[in-house]
Design a protein around this motif. Structure first.
Motif, mmCIF file in Angstrom:
data_model
loop_
_atom_site.group_PDB
_atom_site.id
_atom_site.type_symbol
_atom_site.label_atom_id
_atom_site.label_comp_id
_atom_site.label_asym_id
_atom_site.label_seq_id
_atom_site.Cartn_x
_atom_site.Cartn_y
_atom_site.Cartn_z
ATOM 1 N N ASN A 270 2.706 -7.647 22.711
ATOM 2 C CA ASN A 270 3.904 -8.363 23.147
ATOM 3 C C ASN A 270 3.908 -8.643 24.648
ATOM 4 O OD1 ASN A 270 5.049 -8.370 20.449
ATOM 5 N ND2 ASN A 270 5.327 -6.175 20.721
ATOM 6 N N GLU A 271 4.937 -8.130 25.371
ATOM 7 C CA GLU A 271 5.089 -8.451 26.785
ATOM 8 C C GLU A 271 4.053 -7.791 27.686
ATOM 9 O OE1 GLU A 271 9.111 -8.868 24.842
ATOM 10 O OE2 GLU A 271 7.542 -7.341 24.843
ATOM 11 N N VAL A 272 3.270 -6.861 27.159
ATOM 12 C CA VAL A 272 2.257 -6.205 27.988
ATOM 13 C C VAL A 272 1.153 -7.188 28.375
ATOM 14 C CG1 VAL A 272 0.596 -4.305 28.124
ATOM 15 C CG2 VAL A 272 2.748 -3.983 26.913
ATOM 16 N N ALA A 273 0.810 -8.104 27.482
ATOM 17 C CA ALA A 273 -0.293 -9.039 27.748
ATOM 18 C C ALA A 273 -0.058 -9.889 28.996
ATOM 19 C CB ALA A 273 -0.549 -9.918 26.523
ATOM 20 N N PRO A 274 1.086 -10.580 29.131
ATOM 21 C CA PRO A 274 1.273 -11.365 30.362
ATOM 22 C C PRO A 274 1.383 -10.505 31.613
ATOM 23 C CG PRO A 274 3.255 -11.417 28.994
ATOM 24 C CD PRO A 274 2.164 -10.822 28.161
ATOM 25 N N LEU A 275 1.930 -9.305 31.492
ATOM 26 C CA LEU A 275 1.981 -8.399 32.643
ATOM 27 C C LEU A 275 0.568 -8.006 33.076
ATOM 28 C CD1 LEU A 275 4.928 -6.082 31.563
ATOM 29 C CD2 LEU A 275 4.938 -7.637 33.517
#
Length: 358
Positions: A270-275
């Protein structure tokens, strides 16, 4: 060039609000506060805040078939360690907060955790299984120094002779050897210490508020010397960032008394990839594309493979190579698998405030 938004001592480089749960992102309101960075000449340092949360339950049940425990305790939400790869970051989106810097700086503590734990263990028909600490956020992150909620929960389990496992990146765990050593002597406790890199330069950006790798290795030695089964976790292994250190970490951990080891290829849910991508662009722009290409080769062409079992192992030649290297190094240094065989037959339910007649 260093990004003007980069916060010294923090892992995430951005603080975007997740829209996965239809939560509103903050918009500029035209006030002077929206221009404060321009006026002040840079972003102000982010301070850690801790909010007290009245939890309703404390034991989280898990039914995932590829995880070796069915229940866990998380005394805190969010984690000040700031590990950029942390798969728990998306949980902050449930609170209408960013999985980025909010996850590292806006923390929540559950001061009623020990009382809730005692109440749950007293319930008729409670079935004993090992309780895992450190499955979401680190139970020994810096705020544990003052809140001591992890220690208070361990004290309840020690009193009731209930088995537990701990996974942590902090040497603060040695503070609780006085509780853990007697439990370990009865087959009730094991500790896994995570060491992802031996390079302090990499560690400063990868996991900025985690104790130095040498301190974590020293913790393994202290735990082992106290008779507590101590293991090392290489989770995650990041291609072209930390994978070259696998053999050195395992050798050093074995020299410090580790009994076994575990590794996991990096996961980017989820949001870990863009971070993580933003972190690569900031700290490793020379190899960012190569790192992501290799991760995707391990994850079936995606940033993340959420399928049970596959998410823990990865696939393809790179994953196979990592497993082979890990297996050879463990055999060379006498490290076994992390399969704690803890006793569940010693449990004694808490008696409560009223003394027993017998």
């Amino acid at each position: 060039m260093r990004s003007p938004e980069l916060q010294r001592g923090r892992g995430a480089t951005v603080n975007a609000t997740s829209k996965r749960f239809a939560l509103p992102a903050r918009e500029a309101d035209g006030d002077w506060l929206d221009a404060r960075e321009e006026l002040d000449g840079g972003a102000p340092p982010l301070r850690t805040t801790v909010t007290s949360e009245a939890a309703r339950t404390i034991i989280t049940r898990n039914q995932s078939p590829d995880i070796g425990f069915d229940r866990s305790i998380n005394p805190y939400r969010g984690c000040e360690h700031g590990c950029i790869y942390c798969f728990a970051r998306p949980s902050h989106a449930y609170l209408d907060l960013s999985p980025g810097l909010d996850f590292e700086t806006r923390l929540f503590a559950k001061p009623n955790a020990p009382d809730l734990l005692r109440a749950e263990l007293k319930k008729p028909g409670y079935v004993v299984r090992p309780i895992a600490f450190g499955t979401n956020t680190d139970p020994y992150q810096p705020i544990e120094r003052d809140w001591r909620l992890t220690r208070a929960c361990i004290a309840v389990l020690a009193e009731t002779r209930h088995p537990l496992t701990i996974t942590t990146k902090s040497d603060r765990v040695v503070r609780d050897i006085d509780l853990l050593a007697p439990m370990a002597a009865d087959g009730l406790a094991t500790v896994v210490v995570s060491v992802t890199t031996l390079d302090s330069t990499i560690a400063r950006t990868l996991e900025p508020r985690v104790p130095h790798p040498k301190r974590r290795l020293t913790a393994i030695r202290a735990l082992a010397d106290a008779g507590i089964p101590a293991y090392v976790s290489l989770a995650p292994v990041i291609p072209h960032i930390t994978d070259h250190e696998m053999e050195a970490i395992l050798e050093t951990a074995a020299e410090h008394g580790a009994s076994g080891a575990f590794f996991l290829p990096v996961r980017l849910p989820n949001e870990v990839a863009p971070l993580f991508r933003a972190w690569l662009d900031e700290h490793h722009p020379d190899r960012a594309a190569k790192v992501m290409a290799t991760i995707q080769s391990i994850r079936g062409g995606r940033d993340n493979d959420p399928d049970f079992f596959a998410r823990m192992r990865g696939q393809g030649p790179w994953a196979d190579l990592l497993r082979t290297r890990f297996r050879i190094a463990c055999r060379r240094h006498g490290l076994g698998h992390i399969k704690p065989d803890l006793r569940c037959d010693l449990f004694k339910a808490p008696s409560g405030p009223q003394l027993s007649l017998f």
